[in-house]
Write a protein that holds these residues in place. Structure first.
Motif, short mmCIF file in Angstrom:
data_model
loop_
_atom_site.label_atom_id
_atom_site.label_comp_id
_atom_site.label_asym_id
_atom_site.label_seq_id
_atom_site.Cartn_x
_atom_site.Cartn_y
_atom_site.Cartn_z
N LEU A 139 0.82 -1.20 0.00
CA LEU A 139 0.00 0.00 0.00
C LEU A 139 0.86 1.26 0.00
O LEU A 139 0.60 2.21 -0.73
CB LEU A 139 -0.92 0.00 1.23
CG LEU A 139 -2.15 -0.91 1.18
CD1 LEU A 139 -2.86 -0.89 2.52
CD2 LEU A 139 -3.09 -0.46 0.07
N ASP A 140 1.89 1.25 0.83
CA ASP A 140 2.79 2.39 0.90
C ASP A 140 3.53 2.59 -0.42
O ASP A 140 3.61 3.71 -0.94
CB ASP A 140 3.80 2.16 2.04
CG ASP A 140 4.80 3.29 2.17
OD1 ASP A 140 4.49 4.42 1.73
OD2 ASP A 140 5.90 3.05 2.69
N LYS A 141 4.04 1.53 -0.98
CA LYS A 141 4.79 1.64 -2.24
C LYS A 141 3.90 2.09 -3.39
O LYS A 141 4.29 2.89 -4.23
CB LYS A 141 5.45 0.30 -2.56
CG LYS A 141 6.50 -0.12 -1.53
CD LYS A 141 7.07 -1.49 -1.85
CE LYS A 141 8.10 -1.90 -0.79
NZ LYS A 141 8.65 -3.26 -1.06
N THR A 142 2.68 1.57 -3.43
CA THR A 142 1.75 1.96 -4.49
C THR A 142 1.37 3.43 -4.38
O THR A 142 1.37 4.17 -5.38
CB THR A 142 0.49 1.09 -4.44
OG1 THR A 142 0.84 -0.28 -4.59
CG2 THR A 142 -0.48 1.48 -5.55
N ALA A 143 1.02 3.87 -3.17
CA ALA A 143 0.64 5.27 -2.97
C ALA A 143 1.79 6.21 -3.31
O ALA A 143 1.59 7.26 -3.95
CB ALA A 143 0.19 5.49 -1.53
N SER A 144 3.01 5.86 -2.92
CA SER A 144 4.17 6.71 -3.20
C SER A 144 4.45 6.77 -4.70
O SER A 144 4.75 7.84 -5.25
CB SER A 144 5.40 6.18 -2.46
OG SER A 144 5.18 6.17 -1.06
N SER A 145 4.34 5.64 -5.38
CA SER A 145 4.62 5.61 -6.81
C SER A 145 3.57 6.39 -7.60
O SER A 145 3.90 7.17 -8.51
CB SER A 145 4.67 4.16 -7.30
OG SER A 145 5.67 3.42 -6.62
N VAL A 146 2.30 6.19 -7.27
CA VAL A 146 1.22 6.88 -7.98
C VAL A 146 1.31 8.38 -7.75
O VAL A 146 1.13 9.18 -8.69
CB VAL A 146 -0.15 6.34 -7.54
CG1 VAL A 146 -1.27 7.19 -8.11
CG2 VAL A 146 -0.32 4.89 -7.99
N SER A 147 1.59 8.80 -6.53
CA SER A 147 1.69 10.24 -6.25
C SER A 147 2.85 10.87 -7.00
O SER A 147 2.77 12.01 -7.45
CB SER A 147 1.84 10.47 -4.75
OG SER A 147 3.07 9.92 -4.27
N LEU A 148 3.95 10.13 -7.15
CA LEU A 148 5.09 10.64 -7.89
C LEU A 148 4.76 10.85 -9.36
O LEU A 148 5.14 11.85 -9.97
CB LEU A 148 6.28 9.68 -7.75
CG LEU A 148 7.60 10.12 -8.41
CD1 LEU A 148 8.09 11.42 -7.77
CD2 LEU A 148 8.65 9.03 -8.28
N VAL A 149 3.98 9.93 -9.93
CA VAL A 149 3.58 10.05 -11.33
C VAL A 149 2.59 11.20 -11.51
O VAL A 149 2.71 12.01 -12.43
CB VAL A 149 2.98 8.72 -11.83
CG1 VAL A 149 2.41 8.90 -13.24
CG2 VAL A 149 4.04 7.62 -11.83
#
Length: 325
Positions: A139-149
């Protein structure tokens, strides 16, 4: 708390006074005579002289500024009639009261601004808290990646894409339009849903990363560790101690982002064909309608300062040390 708010309000009023002076002086910084702009194409020297008299342009500069400033509070008299307070002047182009024109456009801008603010705060802070709560998980990795994009997108790029997919291709949503909330709340919500989402995307991404980082920092603070050592549950410590501390830097940045949100509202209005304050400002520049441009600038500045005073009040409510400083 009251003294703190009074100081902030006094400071905002002083800034607004300086903005009004700068705006007024900008009125005379253009190379063309304001009376000539107001007169139009088929203009004669006699007509220009009459406009000079009607607009008070023959008075000394400080007298004109005083009339402009006092008109905001008590109103003014023009050749086209009385301009009640708050009076921002009469438009060169349509001879309408500037304040009336602003009030016609303001509900749309207010809906865009507050709606976008609620969306990116709710989604951004919520996603950031979830990422911090489950740090290191998928969940943390997905949220961080999506927010970066998402942080790399811009309104003028994302807007046409969303319109093409959800409006023109699938027909799932109607083309954005403004319907007053008092007439039809459901139509008001659906008509502004796409602009809200598109306008708040970049802010949502920023606040997701900010909420995650500040919450992780708060979880490492000594008072949070002490609360855990006393046997308090992880959820209670998370929301009772860490959550409140993480809001302090977020509220600080929020006061700055309000201006950016209004600036993004101009691009949003043009992207979706909406007629708000931002579009009115651009139309005033293109049409060289100086009274209308001055009114929009002064009104927008007052609106931003008011929102910043509210943010300062929230900041003082969250952190008592601010009220005592």
């Amino acid at each position: 708390m009251l003294r703190f708010l009074l100081r902030r309000t006094f400071g905002a009023m002083l800034i607004l006074l300086l903005i009004s002076l700068a705006t007024f002086l900008m009125y005379y910084a253009i190379p063309q005579d304001p009376a000539t702009l107001s007169c139009g194409k088929n203009c004669t020297p006699d007509a220009v002289a009459i406009i000079h008299k009607n607009l008070g342009l023959d008075d000394p500069l400080w007298v004109q500024y005083w009339k402009f400033l006092s008109g905001v509070f008590v109103g003014r008299d023009f050749a086209v009639g009385h301009c009640p307070a708050p009076c921002f002047g009469v438009s060169f182009r349509d001879q309408e009261m500037v304040w009336d024109t602003i009030m016609d456009r303001f509900p749309l801008t207010l809906s865009l601004t507050l709606g976008g603010l609620i969306v990116f705060l709710f989604v951004g802070l919520g996603t950031g808290l979830i990422a911090a709560r489950y740090r290191g998980t998928w969940l943390d990795k997905t949220a961080s990646s999506v927010s970066l994009v998402l942080s790399s997108f811009q309104i003028y790029f994302l807007g046409p894409i969303v319109l093409g997919i959800f409006v023109y291709s699938t027909g799932w949503l109607d083309k954005p339009k403004y319907v007053p909330f008092t007439e039809n709340p459901a139509a008001w919500f659906m008509g502004l849903l796409i602009p809200w989402v598109v306008m708040s995307v970049i802010f949502t991404a920023n606040y997701t990363r900010m909420a995650r980082s500040t919450m992780i920092e708060q979880l490492q603070e000594e008072h949070v560790r002490a609360a855990r050592a006393k046997g308090m549950t992880g959820r209670y410590v998370f929301f009772r101690y860490a959550w409140r501390g993480s809001l302090i830097p977020i509220v600080t940045i929020l006061g700055i982002d309000i201006s950016a949100l209004l600036g993004g509202g101009i691009v949003t209005e043009f992207t979706f064909g909406l007629a708000g304050i931002g579009r009115l400002a651009v139309e005033s520049v293109v049409g060289k309608d100086l009274p209308k441009l001055m009114g929009v600038m002064l009104f927008s500045a007052a609106f931003i300062l008011l929102l910043n005073v509210i943010v300062d009040a929230l900041y003082a409510l969250i952190d008592p040390r601010v009220r005592l400083s």
